[in-house]
Design a protein around this motif. Structure first.
Motif, PDB file in Angstrom:
ATOM      1  N   ALA A  29     -10.012 -21.374   0.765  1.00 53.97           N
ATOM      2  CA  ALA A  29      -9.829 -22.591   1.566  1.00 53.97           C
ATOM      3  C   ALA A  29     -10.235 -22.375   3.026  1.00 53.97           C
ATOM      4  O   ALA A  29     -10.794 -23.270   3.673  1.00 53.97           O
ATOM      5  CB  ALA A  29      -8.372 -23.036   1.496  1.00 53.97           C
ATOM      6  N   PHE A  30      -9.988 -21.148   3.567  1.00 53.51           N
ATOM      7  CA  PHE A  30     -10.400 -20.857   4.945  1.00 53.51           C
ATOM      8  C   PHE A  30     -11.923 -20.896   5.086  1.00 53.51           C
ATOM      9  O   PHE A  30     -12.458 -21.444   6.061  1.00 53.51           O
ATOM     10  CB  PHE A  30      -9.857 -19.480   5.346  1.00 53.51           C
ATOM     11  CG  PHE A  30     -10.396 -18.979   6.659  1.00 53.51           C
ATOM     12  CD1 PHE A  30     -10.022 -19.558   7.864  1.00 53.51           C
ATOM     13  CD2 PHE A  30     -11.303 -17.932   6.689  1.00 53.51           C
ATOM     14  CE1 PHE A  30     -10.536 -19.098   9.070  1.00 53.51           C
ATOM     15  CE2 PHE A  30     -11.817 -17.471   7.881  1.00 53.51           C
ATOM     16  CZ  PHE A  30     -11.432 -18.048   9.077  1.00 53.51           C
ATOM     17  N   TYR A  31     -12.632 -20.346   4.104  1.00 51.48           N
ATOM     18  CA  TYR A  31     -14.100 -20.368   4.167  1.00 51.48           C
ATOM     19  C   TYR A  31     -14.650 -21.799   4.007  1.00 51.48           C
ATOM     20  O   TYR A  31     -15.715 -22.105   4.523  1.00 51.48           O
ATOM     21  CB  TYR A  31     -14.677 -19.484   3.060  1.00 51.48           C
ATOM     22  CG  TYR A  31     -14.878 -18.049   3.497  1.00 51.48           C
ATOM     23  CD1 TYR A  31     -15.981 -17.685   4.248  1.00 51.48           C
ATOM     24  CD2 TYR A  31     -13.956 -17.068   3.170  1.00 51.48           C
ATOM     25  CE1 TYR A  31     -16.161 -16.376   4.663  1.00 51.48           C
ATOM     26  CE2 TYR A  31     -14.125 -15.757   3.580  1.00 51.48           C
ATOM     27  CZ  TYR A  31     -15.237 -15.414   4.324  1.00 51.48           C
ATOM     28  OH  TYR A  31     -15.426 -14.130   4.747  1.00 51.48           O
ATOM     29  N   VAL A  32     -13.911 -22.668   3.321  1.00 47.56           N
ATOM     30  CA  VAL A  32     -14.387 -24.036   3.149  1.00 47.56           C
ATOM     31  C   VAL A  32     -14.171 -24.862   4.405  1.00 47.56           C
ATOM     32  O   VAL A  32     -15.032 -25.663   4.804  1.00 47.56           O
ATOM     33  CB  VAL A  32     -13.692 -24.679   1.932  1.00 47.56           C
ATOM     34  CG1 VAL A  32     -14.014 -26.167   1.840  1.00 47.56           C
ATOM     35  CG2 VAL A  32     -14.119 -23.985   0.651  1.00 47.56           C
ATOM     36  N   GLN A  33     -13.028 -24.686   5.100  1.00 40.23           N
ATOM     37  CA  GLN A  33     -12.686 -25.541   6.245  1.00 40.23           C
ATOM     38  C   GLN A  33     -13.084 -24.916   7.582  1.00 40.23           C
ATOM     39  O   GLN A  33     -14.063 -25.325   8.205  1.00 40.23           O
ATOM     40  CB  GLN A  33     -11.174 -25.831   6.233  1.00 40.23           C
ATOM     41  CG  GLN A  33     -10.742 -26.669   5.018  1.00 40.23           C
ATOM     42  CD  GLN A  33      -9.274 -27.019   5.063  1.00 40.23           C
ATOM     43  OE1 GLN A  33      -8.609 -26.782   6.063  1.00 40.23           O
ATOM     44  NE2 GLN A  33      -8.762 -27.571   3.980  1.00 40.23           N
ATOM     45  N   ASP A  34     -12.310 -23.881   8.053  1.00 41.72           N
ATOM     46  CA  ASP A  34     -12.512 -23.353   9.404  1.00 41.72           C
ATOM     47  C   ASP A  34     -13.505 -22.203   9.456  1.00 41.72           C
ATOM     48  O   ASP A  34     -14.080 -21.942  10.523  1.00 41.72           O
ATOM     49  CB  ASP A  34     -11.172 -22.882   9.985  1.00 41.72           C
ATOM     50  CG  ASP A  34     -10.209 -24.047  10.176  1.00 41.72           C
ATOM     51  OD1 ASP A  34     -10.687 -25.195  10.099  1.00 41.72           O
ATOM     52  OD2 ASP A  34      -9.002 -23.815  10.390  1.00 41.72           O
ATOM     53  N   GLY A  35     -13.695 -21.515   8.362  1.00 43.81           N
ATOM     54  CA  GLY A  35     -14.551 -20.326   8.382  1.00 43.81           C
ATOM     55  C   GLY A  35     -15.888 -20.533   7.725  1.00 43.81           C
ATOM     56  O   GLY A  35     -16.376 -19.647   7.009  1.00 43.81           O
ATOM     57  N   ARG A  36     -16.485 -21.705   7.913  1.00 44.45           N
ATOM     58  CA  ARG A  36     -17.777 -21.979   7.267  1.00 44.45           C
ATOM     59  C   ARG A  36     -18.873 -21.070   7.778  1.00 44.45           C
ATOM     60  O   ARG A  36     -19.816 -20.766   7.052  1.00 44.45           O
ATOM     61  CB  ARG A  36     -18.164 -23.449   7.510  1.00 44.45           C
ATOM     62  CG  ARG A  36     -17.297 -24.449   6.768  1.00 44.45           C
ATOM     63  CD  ARG A  36     -17.886 -25.844   6.846  1.00 44.45           C
ATOM     64  NE  ARG A  36     -17.922 -26.319   8.217  1.00 44.45           N
ATOM     65  CZ  ARG A  36     -16.943 -26.980   8.803  1.00 44.45           C
ATOM     66  NH1 ARG A  36     -15.825 -27.232   8.125  1.00 44.45           N
ATOM     67  NH2 ARG A  36     -17.055 -27.404  10.053  1.00 44.45           N
ATOM     68  N   TYR A  37     -18.793 -20.642   9.039  1.00 42.15           N
ATOM     69  CA  TYR A  37     -19.852 -19.824   9.637  1.00 42.15           C
ATOM     70  C   TYR A  37     -19.494 -18.335   9.656  1.00 42.15           C
ATOM     71  O   TYR A  37     -20.190 -17.545  10.289  1.00 42.15           O
ATOM     72  CB  TYR A  37     -20.134 -20.302  11.064  1.00 42.15           C
ATOM     73  CG  TYR A  37     -20.541 -21.748  11.127  1.00 42.15           C
ATOM     74  CD1 TYR A  37     -21.790 -22.157  10.692  1.00 42.15           C
ATOM     75  CD2 TYR A  37     -19.649 -22.724  11.581  1.00 42.15           C
ATOM     76  CE1 TYR A  37     -22.155 -23.488  10.726  1.00 42.15           C
ATOM     77  CE2 TYR A  37     -20.009 -24.057  11.615  1.00 42.15           C
ATOM     78  CZ  TYR A  37     -21.262 -24.438  11.200  1.00 42.15           C
ATOM     79  OH  TYR A  37     -21.618 -25.747  11.230  1.00 42.15           O
TER      80      TYR A  37
END
Length: 570
Positions: A29-37
């Motif tokens: 979920a972190f990579y999908v929302q806040d950690g996309r980059y």
């Protein structure tokens, strides 16, 4: 690493492996929302931080945890901790996703509530990291930037938009009139149809004139079977029937093709046949010619005329045909009657199915009531089971310590075994390299010895192997030359023979073609007369009806009326 640090690392690795499913929920979920980059290579780093914050924060202490976080990248840790320790996320979707793997009561008491208790201190740590990032950014952006000023220019007055000029009308070219030939058929088509009609009429006149002037003789006498003696009035009933059907189909097709062709192609019809077809048709006409000669000889010797038998046979065939037609009509009506009965049976089945459906609805309502009572009883039993499981989770820490000790023993054994295997592999590799070095030395010694590379060959000498028919290369070449000359002479002789055979075959085919053309002309005359006789005989025939057909028609009408009444009741 000392013993304490090594134990801490092993415990962390085992915990991340054990709780991988619930840790993946947060990290994905972190990579999908806040950690996309964020790079995917740092995924394991976020898994370890999530595990320490969820399961090891009370054991290692907040101070040790903050020291681990500060030793890592400030921006990444600040972004992940702000995402993970969000009150809204912890109380909503994180709790729901973890409840898919463990009981919701256990998740809330052992994981969500401790995280919410540590949330204020973690928020202070996040603020410190934010301040550290802001100080870093201000030091970087300390240089002055030149700010340009706008020119003080006079604003021009808006100009009025002139009205658009009217577009000129397009000049269309003058329309050409429709040619009168569009609505009239071409003259060539009419001329071709007139020529075609004249040619067909002329061909029919010539065919009738040729048939009326042809040679007439006695009727055909049937052939006798082997082992039987027949008189003049006895005849095989199957052979004339077969010959008559075959001759009618062949002659009808020939007559239709002859009438369709124009006049300029009737006198000279091209024959496009291969060799096999020409020989087969020639043999057929030759056999028919021999049969005709034999029949004429029998007539000269006083044989009988089978015309009376043929007339009786024709009448019997007509009766058989009428009976077959009546039988077919009976079968059709019986099929229609069975259809009406099937429709009535289907309507009765529909009524029975409606009654069964009402009974099934009542049984279904009773079963649903029983199922609801059973469901309430299962929920009560499930609540009791959850309370028992919660009591059993109190002794989890003792079991966890025993599991860790057991895992440490397994790791030590694996390390010892891997060291022993590595030592054996090194010894085997050294032995293999030593043998390879010795083999290379031997090969090099063999290659260094001188060898004789040139060999002198005498083509007139034999090999000396002691075999029968052994010869030298020169003798072998001479024999091959003689064999080639003999083979060439045989080919020339064979070629001459083939040419003679081909010429004889072509002459035979030409003779067969002449014979076929004569027979076809005679068959055309006979076909025209037979066609006229057939039309006269078929003019007076009328179908007859049977009593069975009338009875079946009455039954069908009664069943149809009954079916309509039944459909009105439905």
């Amino acid at each position: 690493l000392n013993v304490t640090e090594e134990k801490f690392v092993l415990d962390t690795l085992a915990g991340c492996t054990e709780y991988k499913s619930i840790l993946d929920v947060v990290v994905n979920a972190f990579y999908v929302q806040d950690g996309r980059y964020c790079p995917i290579s740092e995924r394991n780093l976020y898994i370890v931080i999530c595990y320490l914050a969820t399961f090891q924060l009370e054991e290692i202490g907040f101070q040790h945890f903050s020291r681990i976080v500060k030793s890592l990248d400030t921006a990444k840790m600040q972004q992940f901790l702000r995402f993970f320790f969000n009150d809204l996320y912890l109380n909503t979707w994180i709790k729901d996703e973890w409840s898919h793997f463990y009981y919701s009561v256990y998740v809330k008491e052992n994981w969500i509530e401790p995280l919410l208790r540590w949330q204020p201190k973690v928020q202070q740590l996040i603020e410190k990291l934010t301040d550290k990032l802001s100080n870093r950014t201000t030091t970087v952006k300390a240089s002055r930037v030149t700010q340009p000023k706008e020119f003080n220019l006079t604003v021009p007055k808006p100009r009025a938009i002139p009205p658009p000029k009217p577009a000129p009308l397009p000049v269309l070219p003058k329309r050409q009139p429709v040619p009168p030939s569009t609505y009239k058929p071409p003259k060539e088509r009419k001329q071709l149809e007139e020529i075609k009609t004249k040619n067909i009429q002329k061909a029919k006149d010539l065919l009738l004139e040729a048939n009326t002037k042809q040679f007439r003789c006695a009727t055909i006498k049937p052939e006798k079977r082997e082992g039987t003696i027949l008189t003049g009035r006895e005849i095989d009933p199957f052979l004339p029937q077969y010959l008559e059907v075959v001759w009618e189909s062949v002659l009808t097709q020939y007559f239709e093709e002859l009438t369709k062709q124009p006049q300029d192609r009737i006198d000279n019809i091209p024959i496009k046949l291969n060799t096999a077809a020409i020989l087969r048709e020639g043999a057929l006409y030759q056999r028919k010619l021999e049969e005709e000669l034999k029949r004429i000889e029998n007539l000269q010797q006083g044989a009988g005329d089978p015309s009376e038998f043929l007339e009786w046979q024709k009448q019997m065939r007509g009766k058989d045909l009428e009976e077959q037609l009546a039988e077919i009509e009976c079968r059709r009506l019986q099929g229609k009657l069975s259809y009406e009965e099937a429709v009535l049976a289907h309507q009765n089945v529909i009524q029975e199915n409606k009654k069964k459906a009402d009974l099934l609805r009542e049984e279904k309502a009773e079963l649903m009531h029983l199922y609801a009572e059973k469901r309430l009883q299962e929920e009560k039993e499930m609540k009791e089971l959850v309370e028992q499981v919660m009591e059993g989770h109190k002794n989890v820490k003792q079991v966890k310590a025993k599991i860790q000790e057991y895992k440490q023993q397994i790791v030590q054994q694996v390390c010892e075994e891997s060291g022993e295997l590595l030592r054996q592999a090194l010894e085997e590799k050294e032995e293999k390299n030593r043998k390879r070095y010795e083999l290379i030395q031997q090969i090099r010694a063999i290659e260094s010895t001188p060898s004789i590379r040139h060999k002198f060959v005498d083509l007139t000498e034999t090999g000396g192997h002691g075999l029968f028919g052994e010869m030298s290369i020169v003798e072998l070449r001479e024999r091959l030359a003689l064999l080639k000359e003999a083979q060439k002479a045989a080919e020339e002789e064979k070629r001459d023979q083939i040419i003679h055979e081909k010429q004889a075959k072509e002459q035979l085919i030409l003779d067969k073609l002449d014979q076929i053309s004569q027979f076809r002309a005679e068959l055309g005359r006979a076909a025209a007369l037979k066609q006229e006789e057939k039309k006269k005989s078929q003019s007076g025939e009328r179908p007859m009806k049977d009593e069975r057909i009338l009875n079946l028609q009455k039954k069908i009408v009664e069943k149809t009326m009954e079916r309509k009444k039944q459909a009105g009741l439905l």
